[in-house]
Write a protein that holds these residues in place. Sequence first.
Motif, short mmCIF file in Angstrom:
data_model
loop_
_atom_site.label_atom_id
_atom_site.label_comp_id
_atom_site.label_asym_id
_atom_site.label_seq_id
_atom_site.Cartn_x
_atom_site.Cartn_y
_atom_site.Cartn_z
N GLY A 1 -4.86 -3.11 -4.28
CA GLY A 1 -4.22 -3.42 -5.56
C GLY A 1 -2.73 -3.15 -5.58
N CYS A 2 -2.26 -2.22 -4.74
CA CYS A 2 -0.83 -1.89 -4.74
C CYS A 2 0.02 -3.01 -4.16
N LEU A 3 -0.61 -4.05 -3.60
CA LEU A 3 0.12 -5.20 -3.07
C LEU A 3 0.30 -6.29 -4.11
N ALA A 4 -0.18 -6.04 -5.34
CA ALA A 4 -0.22 -7.10 -6.35
C ALA A 4 1.16 -7.54 -6.82
N ASN A 5 2.17 -6.67 -6.70
CA ASN A 5 3.50 -7.06 -7.17
C ASN A 5 4.32 -7.75 -6.10
N LEU A 6 3.72 -8.01 -4.95
CA LEU A 6 4.40 -8.74 -3.89
C LEU A 6 4.04 -10.22 -3.96
N SER A 7 4.86 -11.04 -3.33
CA SER A 7 4.53 -12.45 -3.23
C SER A 7 3.32 -12.59 -2.30
N PRO A 8 2.57 -13.72 -2.38
CA PRO A 8 1.42 -13.89 -1.48
C PRO A 8 1.80 -13.75 -0.01
N GLU A 9 2.96 -14.26 0.36
CA GLU A 9 3.39 -14.17 1.75
C GLU A 9 3.66 -12.71 2.14
N GLU A 10 4.33 -11.97 1.25
CA GLU A 10 4.63 -10.56 1.53
C GLU A 10 3.34 -9.74 1.60
N ALA A 11 2.42 -10.01 0.67
CA ALA A 11 1.15 -9.28 0.67
C ALA A 11 0.36 -9.54 1.95
N GLN A 12 0.37 -10.78 2.41
CA GLN A 12 -0.34 -11.12 3.64
C GLN A 12 0.27 -10.40 4.84
N ARG A 13 1.60 -10.31 4.87
CA ARG A 13 2.25 -9.59 5.96
C ARG A 13 1.89 -8.10 5.93
N GLU A 14 1.85 -7.55 4.72
CA GLU A 14 1.50 -6.13 4.58
C GLU A 14 0.07 -5.89 5.08
N GLU A 15 -0.84 -6.79 4.74
CA GLU A 15 -2.23 -6.63 5.18
C GLU A 15 -2.33 -6.69 6.70
N LYS A 16 -1.62 -7.63 7.30
CA LYS A 16 -1.68 -7.78 8.75
C LYS A 16 -1.05 -6.58 9.45
N ALA A 17 -0.05 -5.98 8.81
CA ALA A 17 0.65 -4.85 9.43
C ALA A 17 -0.08 -3.54 9.22
N ALA A 18 -1.07 -3.51 8.33
CA ALA A 18 -1.78 -2.26 8.04
C ALA A 18 -2.54 -1.78 9.28
N ILE A 19 -2.51 -0.50 9.51
CA ILE A 19 -3.21 0.09 10.64
C ILE A 19 -3.95 1.34 10.18
N GLY A 20 -4.92 1.77 10.97
CA GLY A 20 -5.62 3.02 10.70
C GLY A 20 -6.33 3.02 9.37
N ASP A 21 -6.13 4.09 8.61
CA ASP A 21 -6.81 4.26 7.32
C ASP A 21 -6.45 3.14 6.34
N ASP A 22 -5.22 2.68 6.36
CA ASP A 22 -4.81 1.61 5.44
C ASP A 22 -5.59 0.33 5.71
N ASP A 23 -5.73 -0.01 6.98
CA ASP A 23 -6.48 -1.21 7.35
C ASP A 23 -7.93 -1.09 6.93
#
Length: 821
Positions: A301-323
């Motif tokens: 939910g904390c990615l909701a204020n990002l653009s879809p492209e930014e949110a997708q990049r954040e998801e792909k970059a997530a590692i470990g516990d975040d992923d």
Amino acid sequence: MASSPLSLALIILAAATLSIHVEYCSCFTASSAPVVPPKPSSITTLVLFASSTTGTSGDGTSTSNNNNDVLREGRLVEFTSGTGASKTTTLGAIVGPDGKRNLKILTSSGRTPSVPPRSIKHIVPNGRSIYEEIQIEQHERAAVAALGDDAAVKWGQSVAEVWEMMLEDGDEAEPVELTTLADLIAGDSDSVSCYVTRAVLADGVERFCFKEISPKGGKLSLSDNAYCPMYEPIPAAIVETMRSRAKVEALEKAKWEELKQRIDDACKIRSRSSDNVVPVFHMEHESEEIQAALQSLERLGCLANLSPEEAQREEKAAIGDDDEAIACAKQFLQKISRRATPEVAQRLLIGLGLWSEHKNLDLLRLNVPTVFGQYLEDAAIEIASSPAPDLDEASRLDLTHLLAFAIDEASSREIDDALSVEILKTDGPMHSRQRLWVHIADPSRFIELGSPLDISARRRASSIYLPTETIPMFPMSLASGPLSLSPGEVACALSVGLMLDDAGGIDESTPPVITPSLVKTTRLTYDQVDMLLDPFAMVDDPSSSDSGSENDTLENVEATVKSLRQLEWASQQRLQWRKDGGSLESIGPYELPDMSVKARPSADAPDGWKVEIVARERYAASRIVTELMLAANEAVAMYGDTHGVPMPFRCQEVQGVSDAEIDATPEGPCRSWLAIRSTTRSQITSNPLPHGGLGLDLYVQATSPVRRYADLAVHHQIKAHLRGDALPFPGNDTLLRLAQNGGTLSRQLERAANDYWLKEFLRRRGTQPIQALVLSSDGWKENVYKILLPELGAIFTYRSNKSLAIGEQMDMQSLPLADFV
């Protein structure tokens, strides 16, 4: 075929199931009587392949496989369309050929898609002469009814009975045709019965009992001349295992359905409630599994204020516990029949009352620590109660006899600087006998390099000041206690004493004094100082200011005012000296107001939050603090340069602004904005270079060690040099990194939070007018301007539908402006 006793038993069972057949058929006789379509004038046999597949059998005779000629006009078939997750199976009747290869097939919705033969997956036995949508719909409705909650159990019992009888002689029963099973289970082998039976065998409650098999080349029913699927009973041990697994899955599904319903109910209750503060969904009452799933929603939910492209990049970059948390959150949303997106996760958390509508998503997304671990709180208590020996005790200069004014906002709790004036007993004009002291809090006295608190502060880099809260660099028990210059108490400081020359610069003939010290401060707010310096103000009780003060009423108002006037005179001298050096004030002397944003929980507000935004104008008190802090930082930079102590020097270039351009720009805010636009981004270097924006030859930040770790590092560096100890940062690389990265995160968070609440503030004002001033135009984009809202101190980019003049003032509605923030 089956043995005679078994065949007889199956016949008896078929008779017993006639009641089920009558029951499910009655569902359609009332609403949709069977339709007998008119017989077409001619029936065209569709031969899909021009040549039959021929081969040689084992005895050398020629064979032919021409099963596809059963795909005639009016045949009922199932075909697939789409790919992957969107792949679907549809029931339809063949209308005729469509081109050389495909078939046109009629569906119950009236569509006639073109279907390649390879997409036909099933030919419904006895499904002939189907020409109208209602006939196709009759089959579909019958299957839906058989799989419904009311009929599913009865159909399952019938399937189980047939399965058990077929396995009476062991697990090696022969396969049977679908038409035979339809007779036994549904009581008939017509196309509807066959279609329903196949659906029940595939998706019914006893779907584990039979397995559809497809012999090579298929099997032609000679009586029907149609492809007929074969089924074989599955061994009992396997069926029991699958039944047990299904029960577990059913319980799991019921659990999630129950949770889904409770979540839906909670969201509905909250949406109708006027109280948006009290949660209606209590996590502590949920299982650990559900609590973990709901907590994982925060990561998505904390990615909701990002653009879809930014949110997708954040998801792909997530590692470990975040992923793992993002994956868990998406799985949870899918289980409760919601789209697995950041926006849905945010709305759900708000709907359940687990989040405020104004939750700061950036803090979560960037993993900013907002509290201190217990071990750090314990360390802070230990330092406050039993501080380590003072390494500088012998050299600390006692300056407690000087009036030391800690001037700051009334709400500030971290008091990290104070100002004094010392009149020296020498001859000469006043300014030559007046030493200015800037006392800076000395957290290095208490915080040892490499200690847990030091490591924590280094990671945090700085305090963060948000409209909703302050996130300190140290635990607040320390930051507002021993580390601060607390009013009325003797506190450790690092004091910088300097004298000004005739022009307002630091007097080089009397080098600045930098020394550990002891001071005793008096707390004053900016408003109080401005009142004391205003000759028309009533100064008998300056603490009566609405801004308030933590300090008691001033004991000696006359001495206080005298010292403040001396500080004011020094600040004016310093400002003029910096102007002469080409500072921004030399282009635009007007100081733009600061935007002060406060957002606090309030029971009176519709959404539980009250927002206040005001423009904080800069008056005498602000100028005194600013100029004396700049002077102290310049003195620290001079010390580092003179003694070869590595420091993170700050520099900035100012691009030339022509006199014509200055004259063409209206005085006041517009000219000040012109000056700001002429600067480049400040840089951190190991060598002292001019800071053009400030009009200084060299500059280091060192006056906020309680709030900025880079400043604290400079303190460690200076004090080690003063003691003659080895420097903690002998090379400049570490100091440069600390200074370069120190304010990045705090600026990012503070800017985003201020913009968010400014947008919210303007939105709440609706159509109320607010005055706007055009500061400048965009040289590259037509009708794009920077505007100032003087009432709020807000500056942002505005796109107009018409041309505007620089300096133009206009009244604008608040709500439309929110879209430009």
